[in-house]
Design an enzyme around this catalytic site. Structure first.
Site, short mmCIF file in Angstrom:
data_model
loop_
_atom_site.label_atom_id
_atom_site.label_comp_id
_atom_site.label_asym_id
_atom_site.label_seq_id
_atom_site.Cartn_x
_atom_site.Cartn_y
_atom_site.Cartn_z
N GLY A 289 0.84 -1.20 0.00
CA GLY A 289 0.00 0.00 0.00
C GLY A 289 0.87 1.24 0.00
O GLY A 289 1.53 1.53 1.00
N TYR A 290 0.89 1.95 -1.14
CA TYR A 290 1.80 3.09 -1.26
C TYR A 290 1.00 4.38 -1.40
O TYR A 290 1.15 5.14 -2.34
CB TYR A 290 2.73 2.88 -2.45
CG TYR A 290 3.99 3.73 -2.41
CD1 TYR A 290 5.04 3.39 -1.57
CD2 TYR A 290 4.11 4.87 -3.20
CE1 TYR A 290 6.19 4.17 -1.52
CE2 TYR A 290 5.26 5.65 -3.16
CZ TYR A 290 6.30 5.30 -2.32
OH TYR A 290 7.43 6.07 -2.28
N GLY B 65 -9.60 18.99 4.19
CA GLY B 65 -9.09 17.62 4.09
C GLY B 65 -9.09 16.88 5.41
O GLY B 65 -8.52 15.79 5.52
N LYS C 244 -6.48 -0.23 11.88
CA LYS C 244 -7.26 -0.38 13.12
C LYS C 244 -8.51 -1.24 12.95
O LYS C 244 -8.90 -1.96 13.85
CB LYS C 244 -7.64 0.99 13.68
CG LYS C 244 -8.40 1.85 12.70
CD LYS C 244 -8.53 3.29 13.18
CE LYS C 244 -9.15 4.13 12.09
NZ LYS C 244 -8.25 4.38 10.95
N LYS D 218 -10.62 2.18 17.71
CA LYS D 218 -9.39 2.51 18.44
C LYS D 218 -9.55 2.23 19.93
O LYS D 218 -8.65 1.69 20.57
CB LYS D 218 -9.03 3.97 18.19
CG LYS D 218 -8.64 4.25 16.74
CD LYS D 218 -8.59 5.76 16.49
CE LYS D 218 -8.24 6.09 15.05
NZ LYS D 218 -8.48 7.54 14.76
N GLY E 298 -2.30 7.72 15.73
CA GLY E 298 -1.19 8.09 14.84
C GLY E 298 0.16 7.92 15.47
O GLY E 298 0.54 6.81 15.89
#
Lengths: 417, 417
Positions: free
Chosen positions: B7-8, B177, B97, B195, B124
């Site tokens: 996954g890039y 965003g 998650k 989470k 994060g």
């Protein structure tokens, strides 16, 4: 796992208590019991939870001890003892920040593949050692700013929020047991300097002594400074600051004006907090009880659990290869400043001061002079400056002191906004 | 150590960037280079820092990969892939998650003595997984209260500090965003629930599904609630809450009124923070960027460095032996509540409502009714209650809804002061 506790005071007795009372969660975490089998104390302790000896040789040679916990205090004696233990391949956990401030590299070198834990040495139960060694390991640390001394933070909180002066606030802290009878080690900033040095070593692999750190205490802060701070939306905190500048490190402990909107400015009372800016993560902050028997025991026992799990592969203060950083000279510090100057209230004084400032390349950011409320011939003026060099400020202060219109020593505080 | 990145996107490309740009500090930390050798992406990427393949089989069988980093998103596909990798004795790091919320125990069982890292899955770059697994390991965790979703926190900050309504605040978050085009997963609380579940598993060894968590989003919060909060010194935050009660665990995600003097209430904008109360340490708090490519990469790379150091001996979400806790039923929640009720402005209404409250054993702590500013026949009344059971409140709400003098659905929020 069998543990011996060297020093059965507030922390030592709480380490024993936690190991016994929280046995279930500890065993669940590491898959084995961690048993405190003996403790060293000068005198017999009533109600001690484990056997006590006053014989250092007895405890050092006690049967089948896996980890020694050093909570004796002092520097050279625990250094000798821990060195001896590490040479005999015994694991060691310590909460002794002064010891680490002077001997951390020698001890880590001796420790090699043994466990040598010191999570409790900085900020009590906040796992800040682990955070810097491991949690933020992907980051170049841009800066660390820490409220590392609960005594000072309590005093400053009383001064700023309740309006006490320094001496009353100190007295209250002493009454509540937050300050020692001789509070100088705390209020002069040495305690915070020791802790900052440990953190800076974990961030920058920095092998220096506490004496190399610019250190200023809180006792010269006046009610006038608090007045200015409140008017201009600052909070005054004793901060330990480490900053990366190219490959130089700025290290300093001093009372600091910080903007009220920063998380650090919201840390009140005896609590500690450390803000860390990394080049990848940006700012993160860690807050909690920085002292006290239980909080410190929380960190000591966390180290013991890590040892029981075999989770201790971070020698040399978190570095497997050496990094090279130089300590920046204090005069090269580049920041913003606050100045409080008591002057004769007469024609031309402000003009003279501002001329001296501009001659020293110090540019003014804000300024305050209150109308006098009494008949004194003196008035106090306040400045904050734009970024400038410490050298320039020190030069200005030297010149100001010599002016006949300046009464008392001018007072300077650094700003982090 | 050779790493493949599955996954890039925003996170994957930042993991490659950090591994390359911070090679020096990373090598100093773990004694070896960590090299991203190949990444999986659906399409070729312009300016990619490392070779890209769109062939999943090519990357899974790429030569000499020590660690696979899963950043694909989704649940069942990455579960199959990671299971396969672990069975082939490959180390895995993930930031996923949702995957962990459903399959964490199966994956940890497969991982056994391999490294399986997921520091990036919660909050994060804040190393909260490590804090719970290791830093606070001496503690029984009394409670966890977390601001775990930056989108919600940004929206609530706009509503409370700028006075926006929910829809305007959401729109602003989308423009910046901070919120997705379809924001439901964030604003309805599911993201925070995933989470919270991971954190609760690390604290209590709790093997349940996200659907078992009481989850309420933020979209019904009105300007009137913000008005009340400001008047009564509360901040409204979406909190994930885990609480230990005897051997039961309360788990819930919902907008919460918290006192303005709590550190959590001072966490603004997109930032995350988690407050943890342990029985030994007391409260500690962890604050930082909870999302974003770089912040997440900081945690992924920290896991990779731990793996390179051999520092990964904490399987089963931090437990080597099982603990047994039960999830408390939602109706057994016992806390304080806030109520907003829109009613006809006529004789006897308040008396009827307060009678219904006392019949349900709900005791009032504070009360507010503003004079009306218009000619409507309706007015809004606000209550906060003393501690009571969720069951009683839900019963009251059911009864209130049926009263002819109640307009609109009454709104309830839980309080943590």
């Amino acid at each position: 796992m069998r543990v011996a506790i060297l020093g059965y005071g507030t922390v030592g007795s709480n380490v024993a208590k936690v190991l016994i009372e929280n046995e279930k969660i500890i065993k669940a975490r590491c898959g084995q019991s961690i048993t405190p089998v003996i403790a060293l104390a000068r005198h017999a302790k009533k109600d001690a939870l484990i056997p006590i000896t006053s014989d250092i040789n007895e405890i050092l040679n006690f049967k089948d001890i896996d980890v020694f916990v050093e909570l004796m205090g002092g520097i050279e004696l625990p250094f000798q003892i821990i060195s001896g233990l590490l040479k005999r391949k015994k694991n060691v956990v310590t909460a002794n920040k002064a010891l680490l401030a002077y001997h951390r590299y020698e001890l880590e070198t001796l420790a090699k593949d043994l466990a040598f834990g010191y999570e409790a040495s900085v900020a009590g139960g906040i796992p800040i050692i682990k955070v810097l060694k491991e949690g933020l390991s992907a980051n170049n640390i841009i800066n660390i700013k820490g409220i590392l001394n609960g005594t000072c933070n309590y005093i400053l909180t009383c001064m700023q929020q309740v309006g006490m002066d320094f001496h009353n606030a100190l007295q209250k802290a002493q009454e509540l047991g937050y300050a020692e009878a001789d509070p100088s080690f705390d209020i002069e900033g040495q305690d915070a300097a020791h802790k900052l040095l440990i953190l800076a070593s974990l961030a920058y692999n920095l092998d220096i002594k506490p004496e190399d750190i610019l250190t200023q205490g809180i006792k010269d802060i006046s009610s006038e400074d608090m007045y200015f701070a409140n008017e201009f939306d600052f909070t005054i905190k004793l901060l330990g600051i480490a900053k990366l500048k190219d490959s130089n490190i700025e290290l300093r402990v001093h009372p600091t004006m910080i903007s009220k909107n920063k998380m650090l400015s919201k840390v009140d009372g005896v609590m500690n907090a450390i803000s860390i800016v990394g080049d990848v993560l940006g700012e993160s902050l860690y807050y909690g009880a920085g002292a006290g028997g239980l909080a410190t025991a929380s960190a000591v026992v966390a180290d013991l659990i890590d040892i029981a799990k075999g989770n201790f592969k971070t020698p040399m203060l978190g570095f497997k290869e050496k990094l090279e950083f130089n300590l920046l000279k204090p005069e090269e510090i580049y920041t913003k400043y606050y100045l409080r100057i008591k002057v004769e209230d007469k024609l031309g004084v402000l003009s003279k001061i501002t001329l001296l400032m501009s001659q020293n390349l110090i540019s003014i950011e804000s300024f305050l002079q209150k109308p006098k409320k009494n008949n004194e011939n003196y008035t106090t003026i306040f400045f904050t400056t734009h970024f400038t060099y410490e050298k320039s400020i020190q030069n200005l202060l030297r010149i100001l002191k010599k002016q006949e219109f300046v009464k008392d020593e001018p007072f300077m505080m650094r700003i982090e906004d």
